[in-house]
Design a protein around this motif. Structure first.
Motif, PDB file in Angstrom:
ATOM      1  N   SER A  11       0.875  -1.340   0.005  1.00 31.08           N
ATOM      2  CA  SER A  11       0.168  -0.132   0.061  1.00 31.08           C
ATOM      3  C   SER A  11       1.028   1.407  -0.009  1.00 31.08           C
ATOM      4  O   SER A  11       1.844   1.451   0.697  1.00 31.08           O
ATOM      5  CB  SER A  11      -0.794  -0.013   1.331  1.00 31.08           C
ATOM      6  N   ALA A  12       0.595   2.156  -0.951  1.00 28.94           N
ATOM      7  CA  ALA A  12       1.322   3.389  -0.963  1.00 28.94           C
ATOM      8  C   ALA A  12       0.488   4.665  -0.303  1.00 28.94           C
ATOM      9  O   ALA A  12       0.593   5.755  -0.636  1.00 28.94           O
ATOM     10  CB  ALA A  12       1.669   3.722  -2.278  1.00 28.94           C
ATOM     11  N   ARG A  13      -0.514   4.211   0.624  1.00 23.97           N
ATOM     12  CA  ARG A  13      -1.252   5.334   1.195  1.00 23.97           C
ATOM     13  C   ARG A  13      -0.357   6.154   2.254  1.00 23.97           C
ATOM     14  O   ARG A  13       0.359   5.661   3.031  1.00 23.97           O
ATOM     15  CB  ARG A  13      -2.467   4.363   2.034  1.00 23.97           C
ATOM     16  N   LYS A  14      -0.885   7.332   2.462  1.00 21.04           N
ATOM     17  CA  LYS A  14      -0.409   8.172   3.430  1.00 21.04           C
ATOM     18  C   LYS A  14      -0.405   7.576   4.776  1.00 21.04           C
ATOM     19  O   LYS A  14       0.430   7.845   5.635  1.00 21.04           O
ATOM     20  CB  LYS A  14      -1.105   9.468   3.423  1.00 21.04           C
ATOM     21  N   LYS A  15      -1.577   7.157   5.157  1.00 18.65           N
ATOM     22  CA  LYS A  15      -1.760   6.542   6.575  1.00 18.65           C
ATOM     23  C   LYS A  15      -1.672   7.744   7.579  1.00 18.65           C
ATOM     24  O   LYS A  15      -0.985   7.455   8.753  1.00 18.65           O
ATOM     25  CB  LYS A  15      -0.883   5.169   6.811  1.00 18.65           C
ATOM     26  N   VAL A  16      -2.223   8.787   7.440  1.00 17.13           N
ATOM     27  CA  VAL A  16      -2.203   9.665   8.634  1.00 17.13           C
ATOM     28  C   VAL A  16      -3.396   9.628   9.378  1.00 17.13           C
ATOM     29  O   VAL A  16      -4.493   9.487   9.171  1.00 17.13           O
ATOM     30  CB  VAL A  16      -2.569  11.002   7.937  1.00 17.13           C
TER      31      VAL A  16
END
Lengths: 316, 274
Positions: free
Chosen positions: B245-250
Motif C-alpha cells: 500500500s502506498a497510502r499516506k496513513k495519517v
C-alpha cells in the motif's frame, strides 16, 4: 503474428479492451453480437487500433444468454485464431470466458490485472485469498482473460476497420428462455461511477443508524456504499451498493469507509480509489493500512461532527 | 452422459448435486508484510463462504420439493471435516475426491474432474455451485463444468424455483434482474444474496457421521492423471506476494470533535471535497 479478439457486453468497455490489445502491440479484432442491426455498435467500436469488426446478428442472440453467445464467440474465434481473447470482468464476461475456454481447451484467467505477454502466453496478477495476496499467474499458450473495468482508457478516434458479417452462424439448440427483465430503476444509485462514496460496514449497529451516514453523503454529494455483510448478510442495503470482490469495483476520487474493518474482500473493490478515509474503533483494523486519512474512534460520535464541519466549510 | 429432459419419471425424487471447495480461511491468515510472505502454517480451513450458500440452497430446494442431495468436494484429505459439515447442513450423501494427481491444477482442471464425478454419480436434475470461491475467486468452475456436461448454465441466481421439470431462476446481473427458465437438468451458480446459510444443530452434526461419505480418486473415476492437475493446467500460479500500500496513513486520534475537524480540514486541503 496472430492478434487479439475482444468482446464485451458494453461497447464502452470493449474500447478499454482495444486499448489493452494495442498496448500489447497486437492487431485487435472486435466482436459485436445482437439480434438486430449492428451498425450502431460497430460504429462505436470503429476506433483507432481496431483492424476488423466481426458481426453476428441472430435471433438466438437477442438476450445474449451464455449458450448461444459462447457458440457465436466460438465461431468467430475459430475463424480468427487469435492468440488471446479479452472480455470485460462484467458478470456476463465472467460467465462467458470460462465456458469458451473450456470449449476451446485453452487457459482462462479471470480478473487479470496488469496483463502482459510472456514467451508463451499471458502473465497477469490476480488478487487471491480474499485479496491478502497477489498471485502472479501465467498461461501456457493461448488464453482468454477477463479484464477489470476501467483498468485501461477507452480507445478513441474514428477509424474504418474491415467489417465482416458472419452469416452462417448456427447456434446449438438451447432450452433456456428469458421470461422477463427488471432493469435497475432509473435514478437508482450507481456506485460504479460515483466520484465520492461513503461506505458503511459492521460498525453500524442497526439499519436505522445509517441515517447519519446518509446525512454525510448528502453534504458531500456522495453515494452510500456498503461492505458485504451489510448487503448480503443483513440486507440493510441493496446488493448493488456492495463494494468489494463479490460486489462492485469502484474507483472514486474519495472513498470514506465507515465502520469497515477492511476485509480484503472489501479492500479489493476500492483500492483503486484516489483518496481513502477510514473511520473505525479498532486501531488494528486492516483498513488503516489502506487509508490516506483515518480516525480511530466511535463512528456514532465522529460522523455527526464531520458532517457538521464539512457542512459549514462547504457552505451547504 | 446427462439425461435428456422428459426421460425423468415425475415421481422420482429430485436429484441435486452441490459442489464446494475446502479452502484456507482467508480471514485468519497471518501476513508477514516485512518479508512479503503469507504464513500458511496452522492456517484454518473452511467451506468456501459462497459455496455454503450453494449448499444451503440445495437443502432449501429439497425441503420444498423433496429430493436427494449429493455433495461433492475435490480437495485434500482434510476436506473430510468440511464434507461432514455439508452433510450436517442437510446434504444426504457425500463424495470426497482426493488424489495426489489432482493437486495444484487450474480451475478448468477441477471442473473437468467434477464433470467425471457427476458422470459417475449418473442421475441428476440440478447441479449447484457458487459464483466463486473465497480463496481464488476465479468463477471458472461453474460455467466450465456446465460446458463439460453440455448443460445450460443459469448463473448469479438470487432465486431458484422448481416446478416439475421446469426450473426458473432470477439472475442478479450488473444492470438488473433477469428471470430465465429452462428444463432440468441444468447447472445453476448462486449469488451470495440468495440465502443465509444455516448453522447445523448438534443433533444434525452427530447424525452427519452416519451418512454415506465415499472417497473417490483418479482410479475410481477412471481419470488418466496426465490429463488433470498440474500436468494439464493451462494456467499456472508462478508466485504469491503481499499487496503493498502506498497510502499516506495519517491517523487522527483523540476527541471525536477534534479528530473530525482535522479530517475535514485535510479533505479540503486535498481538494477531495467541493
Amino acid at each position: 503474428m496472430a492478434g487479439v479478439l475482444v468482446y464485451s457486453d458494453s461497447s464502452d468497455s470493449a474500447l478499454e479492451l482495444v486499448t489493452l490489445g494495442s498496448k500489447l502491440g497486437r492487431e485487435v479484432s472486435v466482436v459485436v453480437l445482437g439480434s438486430e442491426d449492428l451498425s450502431d455498435q460497430t460504429k462505436k467500436v470503429s476506433v483507432n487500433g481496431v483492424s476488423t469488426v466481426y458481426q453476428i446478428s441472430s435471433d438466438a442472440l437477442s438476450n445474449l444468454l451464455a449458450g448461444p453467445t459462447v457458440d457465436a464467440l466460438e465461431s468467430v474465434y475459430s475463424r480468427v485464431s487469435p492468440d488471446y481473447m479479452f472480455f470485460s470482468s462484467t458478470k456476463k464476461g465472467k460467465e462467458l470466458a470460462p465456458r469458451l475456454a473450456a470449449r476451446l481447451k485453452i487457459g482462462c484467467i479471470t480478473d487479470a490485472m496488469k496483463p502482459e505477454l510472456n514467451e508463451n502466453g499471458i502473465t497477469a496478477e490476480r488478487l487471491v485469498l480474499g485479496g491478502n495476496a497477489i498471485a502472479t499467474v501465467a498461461s501456457r499458450g493461448p488464453a482468454v482473460a477477463t479484464i477489470p473495468l476501467r483498468a485501461f482508457e477507452r480507445a478513441s478516434g474514428n477509424a474504418s476497420p474491415n467489417v465482416i458479417k458472419i452469416e452462417d452462424f448456427q447456434p446449438r439448440p438451447t432450452r433456456t428462455i428469458v421470461l422477463g427483465r427488471k432493469e435497475k430503476q432509473k435514478g437508482q444509485v450507481n456506485i460504479k461511477d460515483a466520484e465520492i462514496i461513503v461506505s458503511a460496514g459492521r460498525g453500524f449497529k442497526k439499519k436505522e443508524d445509517l441515517a447519519i451516514l446518509e446525512e454525510l453523503a448528502k453534504v458531500l454529494n456522495a453515494v452510500v456504499g456498503a461492505s458485504r455483510p451489510l448487503t448480503s448478510d443483513l440486507g440493510w442495503l441493496p446488493e448493488d451498493r456492495q463494494v468489494g470482490l463479490s460486489g462492485t469495483t469502484v474507483k472514486p476520487k474519495l472513498y470514506i469507509a465507515v465502520g469497515i474493518s477492511g476485509q480484503i474482500q472489501h479492500l479489493t473493490g476500492m483500492r483503486e480509489s484516489k483518496l481513502v478515509v477510514a473511520i473505525n474503533t479498532d486501531k488494528n483494523a486492516p483498513i488503516f493500512q489502506e487509508c490516506d486519512y483515518g480516525i480511530v474512534g466511535d463512528l456514532y460520535a465522529i460522523i455527526p461532527e464531520l458532517t457538521k464541519d464539512l457542512k459549514l466549510q462547504l457552505g451547504r | 452422459m446427462t439425461q435428456q429432459p422428459g426421460t425423468k419419471e415425475k415421481k422420482n425424487p429430485l436429484e441435486i448435486i452441490v459442489c464446494f471447495k475446502h479452502v484456507i480461511d482467508e480471514t485468519e491468515l497471518r501476513i508477514d508484510r516485512a518479508n512479503n510472505k503469507i504464513n500458511f502454517e496452522g492456517a484454518k480451513t473452511k467451506i468456501s463462504d459462497d459455496d455454503k450458500n450453494a449448499i444451503e440452497e440445495a437443502v432449501r430446494i429439497k425441503e420444498k420439493n423433496g429430493g436427494i442431495i449429493t455433495v461433492v468436494c475435490v480437495g485434500p484429505a482434510d476436506a473430510k471435516k468440511s464434507t461432514k459439515e455439508a452433510l450436517a447442513m442437510g446434504c444426504d450423501r457425500a463424495r470426497l475426491i482426493v488424489d495426489p494427481s489432482f493437486q495444484d491444477g487450474d480451475a478448468l482442471s477441477t471442473a473437468y474432474i467434477l464433470s467425471q464425478v457427476v458422470k459417475k454419480i449418473g442421475k441428476f436434475d440440478l447441479i449447484l455451485t457458487s459464483t466463486g470461491t473465497t480463496d481464488s475467486y476465479t468463477g471458472i468452475v461453474g460455467p466450465a463444468l456446465a460446458e463439460y456436461l453440455d448443460l445450460p448454465q443459469l448463473t448469479y441466481a438470487s432465486k431458484i424455483t422448481i416446478s416439475g421439470n421446469k426450473l426458473t431462476v432470477d439472475r442478479a446481473l450488473d444492470d438488473g434482474i433477469e428471470t430465465v427458465e429452462c428444463e432440468i437438468p441444468a447447472l445453476v451458480t448462486v449469488s451470495r444474496e440468495i440465502n443465509q446459510p444455516r448453522f447445523p444443530t448438534l443433533i444434525q452434526i452427530m447424525s452427519a457421521g452416519k451418512k454415506e461419505l465415499l472417497e473417490w480418486n483418479a482410479q475410481t473415476l477412471g481419470i488418466n492423471p496426465s490429463v488433470v492437475g498440474k500436468a494439464d493446467s493451462k494456467v499456472e500460479v508462478k508466485s504469491l506476494s503481499v499487496p503493498k500500500s502506498a497510502r499516506k496513513k495519517v491517523i487522527f486520534e483523540g476527541k471525536p470533535e477534534d479528530a473530525a475537524k482535522q479530517l475535514a480540514e485535510a479533505l479540503l486541503k486535498e481538494g477531495a471535497v467541493k
